[in-house]
Design an enzyme around this catalytic site. Sequence first.
Site, short mmCIF file in Angstrom:
data_model
loop_
_atom_site.label_atom_id
_atom_site.label_comp_id
_atom_site.label_asym_id
_atom_site.label_seq_id
_atom_site.Cartn_x
_atom_site.Cartn_y
_atom_site.Cartn_z
N ASP A 87 0.89 -1.17 0.00
CA ASP A 87 0.00 0.00 0.00
C ASP A 87 0.92 1.22 0.00
O ASP A 87 1.54 1.53 1.02
CB ASP A 87 -0.89 -0.04 1.25
N GLU A 98 -7.09 0.51 -4.60
CA GLU A 98 -7.11 0.44 -3.13
C GLU A 98 -8.44 -0.07 -2.56
O GLU A 98 -8.45 -0.96 -1.71
CB GLU A 98 -6.75 1.81 -2.53
N LYS A 142 2.76 11.66 -3.45
CA LYS A 142 1.82 10.83 -4.22
C LYS A 142 0.82 11.72 -4.96
O LYS A 142 0.32 11.36 -6.02
CB LYS A 142 1.09 9.88 -3.26
#
Length: 579
Positions: free
Chosen positions: A8, A147, A70
């Site tokens: 993750d 996700e 990100k």
Amino acid sequence: MGRIVGIDLGTTNSLCAVFEDGSPRLLPNALGEVLTPSVVGVLEDGSVVVGKVAQELGVRAPERVAASFKRWMGTDRELVLAGRGFSPQELSSLVLRALKRDAETALGEEVTEAVITVPAYFNEHQRAATRMAGELAGFRVRRILNEPTAAALAYGLLEGGGNRSLLVFDLGGGTFDVTVMEVFEGTFEIRATAGESQLGGEDFTALVVAWVLEQAGLHYERIEVAEPLRLARLRLLAESAKRRLGVEPEIEIALPRADGTLDESCPRHRLLASELPRRAERLLERLRLPLARALRDARLAASGIDEVLLAGGATRMPWVQELVREHFGREPRCTLDPDLVVARGAAIQAALIASDAAVEDLVLTDVCPFTLGVEVMKQFGSVQRAGYYLPVIHRNTTIPVAKEQFVATVEPNQRQVTVHVYQGESRRVEENLLLGTLEVRGIPPGPSGQSIAIRFSYDINGLLEVEARIERTGQKFSALFTQNVKNLSKDELARAAAKLQRLKFFPREDERNQHLLRFAERVVGQVGTFQRTALDEAIDAYETALHDTDRAHFEAARSHLLQVLSHLDHPFPGATRDS
Ligand code: AMP
């Protein structure tokens, strides 16, 4: 084949897990923790640190540290650390590299393959940048996984529970995703996904920062430029204030001095929890839109959802939970830790790829989150205008999928056509994302309106194949749009890899340091009582230095420990080469 890890790669924290004995196991980092802050820093001596050490460095020297990168994945933005420029994917690759090292230490074997998760709402460039970050870190990226899909897989495998319609509400540090799916006898069918790739918990932290500055009569823009140390410190305080506001009716937060220092004499500001929803109204409103859109695309009413699952650390905020409760008229489920659930799901996907017997009954189908199409001209009376979008694969179509559309030449004797391939929802291509082009040549002479069939095939790995067929001759042209970063050739990729290889890494992330620590700990049990005391002290000093950003201190502690070991006739293997 080695083990495939599930990662993750979060805006705020990153985690790594493996699938073992029928369930996912989170792997600890060099500090023994499962959450590694997605923060990269460059120390005074030029060496790179990742995680908590970098986070601490950021308080003293924000110009040496990058966080939340990100948010810029897939863009041309450059972040400057200690005078050196890095792309968001390079920074992400440094985080992934640290996770890889830590995983190898924890597992005692080399790790070369990974499943990496991304927000469902990441576009092709953002996905490509993530894949590239993985490759730069030395991984073969087996799958880029959404996700919320990962979160649903974790709930499905770990908590079971029959056939139902699920909605995953995933609010991370910097991104927001909503995914609607059907679970039927172990089959996970994604029905629709929607979201925003620029909305997350960090926006609520920024709101607390702005709130304090407003109370103090200070202007954010001025502080940002003139007092970066104060801002960096305030951000850290605001992060914890935000969490406390979720559980306490009112809190106090100190305002650091202009130089970033903080003590009892600093002014304190009182924030009321009841005031936060009003201040966060716009952010909360932005959460509602993708909810409505995902339900609409899935052709379901809120009442048609059997269960709402929460993922992402920011769903711990009571105002967010309240919004979900209000929208669905039911209590959301958060029985699995929202910080960990995505990494656990990524490990389950890794087990699916490795055909692990424990997951043989699980099947996963996904959707394409954006519409894919081509540019066409439109006729308005006698006027032709370019720049219009012809969708070929509509958003939220189950993948893998192949679809065909027809376009035509616009002029007599037109011999060639450039097919512009886009991703996005807008009617006009300029507002969509250009993925690339395909040249179609050798169209036989003739009147305008000659037909060309455009076929799109999109697979589960995000591979888009575009084929154009001239109907009259049957001649075909095709191009593959892989998740390669825009404008980045193989050469440039190799250059980026070489650049990263030249970087020095702070030893804390080096598995050899962990190895030395464990080796020395083992030797403790093998030496006499008198010798043990000296060794114990050297190990303690070394372990302390492992957490220290002072390079000289670390080197001294390391060389002292190597010396003690060697005097005790237990030299650390390779120490002369290494030290
Ligand atoms: P993730 O990217 O899923 O790790 O989510 C991280 C985000 O969750 C950050 O913005 C955190 O500030 C936020 N977060 C984590 N725990 C809490 C909490 N207890 N209250 C409010 N926000 C939280």
